[in-house]
Design an enzyme around this catalytic site. Structure first.
Site, PDB file in Angstrom:
ATOM      1  N   ARG A   1      78.502  35.262 -12.686  1.00  9.19           N
ATOM      2  CA  ARG A   1      77.927  36.583 -12.405  1.00  9.19           C
ATOM      3  C   ARG A   1      78.164  36.983 -10.950  1.00  9.19           C
ATOM      4  O   ARG A   1      77.769  36.254 -10.043  1.00  9.19           O
ATOM      5  CB  ARG A   1      76.422  36.563 -12.713  1.00  9.19           C
ATOM      6  CG  ARG A   1      75.888  37.914 -13.181  1.00  9.19           C
ATOM      7  CD  ARG A   1      74.366  37.905 -13.249  1.00  9.19           C
ATOM      8  NE  ARG A   1      73.818  37.892 -11.914  1.00  9.19           N
ATOM      9  CZ  ARG A   1      72.684  37.269 -11.556  1.00  9.19           C
ATOM     10  NH1 ARG A   1      71.973  36.621 -12.442  1.00  9.19           N
ATOM     11  NH2 ARG A   1      72.273  37.308 -10.310  1.00  9.19           N
TER      12      ARG A   1
ATOM     13  N   TYR B   1      69.652  32.851  -4.017  1.00  7.65           N
ATOM     14  CA  TYR B   1      69.945  31.762  -4.959  1.00  7.65           C
ATOM     15  C   TYR B   1      71.409  31.630  -5.332  1.00  7.65           C
ATOM     16  O   TYR B   1      71.828  30.580  -5.794  1.00  7.65           O
ATOM     17  CB  TYR B   1      69.080  31.899  -6.216  1.00  7.65           C
ATOM     18  CG  TYR B   1      69.323  33.138  -7.058  1.00  7.65           C
ATOM     19  CD1 TYR B   1      70.368  33.188  -7.974  1.00  7.65           C
ATOM     20  CD2 TYR B   1      68.490  34.258  -6.950  1.00  7.65           C
ATOM     21  CE1 TYR B   1      70.583  34.314  -8.759  1.00  7.65           C
ATOM     22  CE2 TYR B   1      68.689  35.385  -7.736  1.00  7.65           C
ATOM     23  CZ  TYR B   1      69.739  35.408  -8.633  1.00  7.65           C
ATOM     24  OH  TYR B   1      69.948  36.510  -9.408  1.00  7.65           O
TER      25      TYR B   1
ATOM     26  N   HIS C   1      71.436  40.458 -11.089  1.00  7.59           N
ATOM     27  CA  HIS C   1      71.016  40.491 -12.500  1.00  7.59           C
ATOM     28  C   HIS C   1      70.768  41.937 -12.940  1.00  7.59           C
ATOM     29  O   HIS C   1      71.136  42.351 -14.037  1.00  7.59           O
ATOM     30  CB  HIS C   1      69.741  39.670 -12.655  1.00  7.59           C
ATOM     31  CG  HIS C   1      69.073  39.839 -13.981  1.00  7.59           C
ATOM     32  ND1 HIS C   1      69.557  39.245 -15.125  1.00  7.59           N
ATOM     33  CD2 HIS C   1      67.975  40.551 -14.352  1.00  7.59           C
ATOM     34  CE1 HIS C   1      68.769  39.584 -16.144  1.00  7.59           C
ATOM     35  NE2 HIS C   1      67.816  40.369 -15.705  1.00  7.59           N
TER      36      HIS C   1
HETATM   37  C1  LIG Z   1      61.934  36.554 -24.505  1.00  8.42           C
HETATM   38  C2  LIG Z   1      62.136  36.920 -23.092  1.00  8.42           C
HETATM   39  N1  LIG Z   1      61.803  36.071 -22.111  1.00  8.42           N
HETATM   40  C3  LIG Z   1      61.994  36.396 -20.812  1.00  8.42           C
HETATM   41  C4  LIG Z   1      62.541  37.610 -20.478  1.00  8.42           C
HETATM   42  C5  LIG Z   1      62.785  37.971 -19.013  1.00  8.42           C
HETATM   43  N2  LIG Z   1      64.239  37.949 -18.777  1.00  8.42           N
HETATM   44  C6  LIG Z   1      64.954  39.090 -18.754  1.00  8.42           C
HETATM   45  S1  LIG Z   1      66.574  38.794 -18.535  1.00  8.42           S
HETATM   46  C7  LIG Z   1      66.346  37.121 -18.438  1.00  8.42           C
HETATM   47  C8  LIG Z   1      67.515  36.203 -18.232  1.00  8.42           C
HETATM   48  C9  LIG Z   1      68.448  36.105 -19.374  1.00  8.42           C
HETATM   49  O1  LIG Z   1      69.638  35.472 -18.990  1.00  8.42           O
HETATM   50  P1  LIG Z   1      70.871  35.342 -19.935  1.00  8.42           P
HETATM   51  O2  LIG Z   1      70.429  35.108 -21.329  1.00  8.42           O
HETATM   52  O3  LIG Z   1      71.793  34.344 -19.342  1.00  8.42           O
HETATM   53  O4  LIG Z   1      71.540  36.806 -19.905  1.00  8.42           O
HETATM   54  P2  LIG Z   1      72.173  37.581 -18.642  1.00  8.42           P
HETATM   55  O5  LIG Z   1      71.067  38.390 -18.062  1.00  8.42           O
HETATM   56  O6  LIG Z   1      72.707  36.576 -17.685  1.00  8.42           O
HETATM   57  O7  LIG Z   1      73.250  38.456 -19.214  1.00  8.42           O
HETATM   58  C10 LIG Z   1      64.998  36.821 -18.591  1.00  8.42           C
HETATM   59  C11 LIG Z   1      64.464  35.448 -18.547  1.00  8.42           C
HETATM   60  C12 LIG Z   1      62.866  38.501 -21.520  1.00  8.42           C
HETATM   61  N3  LIG Z   1      63.415  39.704 -21.301  1.00  8.42           N
HETATM   62  N4  LIG Z   1      62.667  38.130 -22.825  1.00  8.42           N
END
Ligand SMILES: Cc1ncc(C[n+]2csc(CCOP(=O)(O)OP(=O)(O)O)c2C)c(N)n1
Ligand SMILES: [Mg+2]
Length: 327
Positions: free
Chosen positions: A229, A242, A233
């Site tokens: 990435r 980080y 985010h």
């Molecule tokens: C069930 C749930 N838990 C926590 C969150 C908070 N949250 C939003 S994005 C994220 C990270 C997800 O990372 P990843 O699956 O690697 O996808 P990326 O954002 O890197 O595309 C989290 C923990 C959420 N939206 N839904």
């Protein structure tokens, strides 16, 4: 399978559309014209490459990272911008586009996609489902349930994992002890493949094989598209505390739209004029999209409550009975 020149140009056009959407959306956020936005910069090879293997009958299940993916099916940019503005005109009918609503909960759409794919199989209907999710989603129960269920039912599902190395500030090393995410596929009894997530043609090829297998009754496939990435985010994140900033610089230099562009120029498929025209068209589509979105009257705030309660509590019922605010 080698794509014809016209297909290569179309794939590149879709990537440019996604890239320009993302860059403009970030600017609109800074200008206060859309709300929080999940930046998708450098995820275009995965999004355009994987969906390029789909037919119009096939279903797409996006996460927030794939918010603009409807663009590859001709969805107007205004619709997606309105989604990020929290406006009801940003809610589309999934049946109209064979595109499920954007999943903000991490991984919860994987069982939905598995269920839709299984339903297609039971009804003898054509079509496969493709679900997009991140590396972090593979730690969620919903991912496990959806993947296992699809494999047991041999549902026509393609699981596309965008492994960008981070779940907000949680690195992949804190998500799993597995050597690769693709290894997890073995536990479900489905094929797992790993591809370079910045190589649109490699992603396309992996998706094409997976879609073909699904259509032929061969069940689901897990595709792990690997990259790093390079953007925050989302607009509310500051990754400097980080992330590996040197690696980010390095990865940005290898970004995926320029990479396909260079390959297609070398093959004599793209030239300066076409590159400039495709970018200009994408920019014009975005200008028209934000103008269209902003020209719509604001939503009635009562809508927030209208679908939330069968029997609204008295205070809310009283508010709902009031006249809609003018303007
Ligand atoms: C069930 C749930 N838990 C926590 C969150 C908070 N949250 C939003 S994005 C994220 C990270 C997800 O990372 P990843 O699956 O690697 O996808 P990326 O954002 O890197 O595309 C989290 C923990 C959420 N939206 N839904
Ligand atoms: Mg991630």
């Amino acid at each position: 399978m080698r794509l014809a020149d016209a297909d290569l140009i179309e794939l590149y056009r879709r990537m440019v559309l996604l890239r320009v959407f993302d860059e403009r959306a970030l600017v609109y956020h800074r200008q206060g014209r859309i709300g929080t936005y999940a930046i998708a910069w450098n995820h275009e090879a995965i999004q355009a490459g994987a969906t390029f293997a789909l037919a119009d009958d096939d279903w797409i299940f996006p996460s927030y990272r794939e918010s603009p993916i409807g663009l590859v099916r001709g969805m107007p940019p205004a619709t997606i911008l309105q989604w990020w503005r929290g406006h009801p005109s940003g809610w589309w009918n999934p049946l109209e586009w064979n595109l499920a609503s954007i999943s903000v909960p991490v991984g919860s759409h994987v069982p939905h996609a598995a269920g839709l794919a299984w339903g297609k199989k039971l009804k003898g209907e054509p079509g496969v489902a493709m679900a997009f999710f991140g590396d972090g989603a593979t730690s969620e129960g919903a991912f496990h349930e959806g993947a296992n269920f699809a494999a047991v039912m041999q549902a026509p599902l393609v699981l596309v994992c965008n492994n960008n190395g981070w779940a907000i500030s949680t690195p992949i090393s804190a998500q799993t002890r597995a050597e690769t995410l693709a290894d997890k596929a073995k536990g479900y009894g489905m094929p797992g493949v790993r591809v370079d997530g910045l190589d649109a043609l490699a992603v396309y090829e992996a998706a094409r094989e997976a879609v073909e297998r699904a259509r032929a009754g061969g069940g689901p496939t897990f595709i792990e598209a690997v990259h790093y990435r390079v953007a925050p985010h989302g607009t509310a994140d500051d990754p400097r505390s980080y992330i590996d900033l040197e690696r980010v610089e390095d990865e940005r230099r290898r970004e995926c739209v320029g990479r396909l562009e260079a390959e297609l120029r070398e093959r004599g498929v793209l030239d300066d004029e076409l590159v400039a025209r495709l970018r200009r068209e994408a920019e014009e589509a975005m200008r028209a999209g934000i103008a269209e979105a902003e020209a719509e009257p604001p939503a009635d705030p009562r809508l927030v409550f209208e679908h939330a309660y069968a029997d609204p509590p008295p205070q809310i019922a009283a508010l709902l009975r009031q006249e809609a605010p003018s303007g």
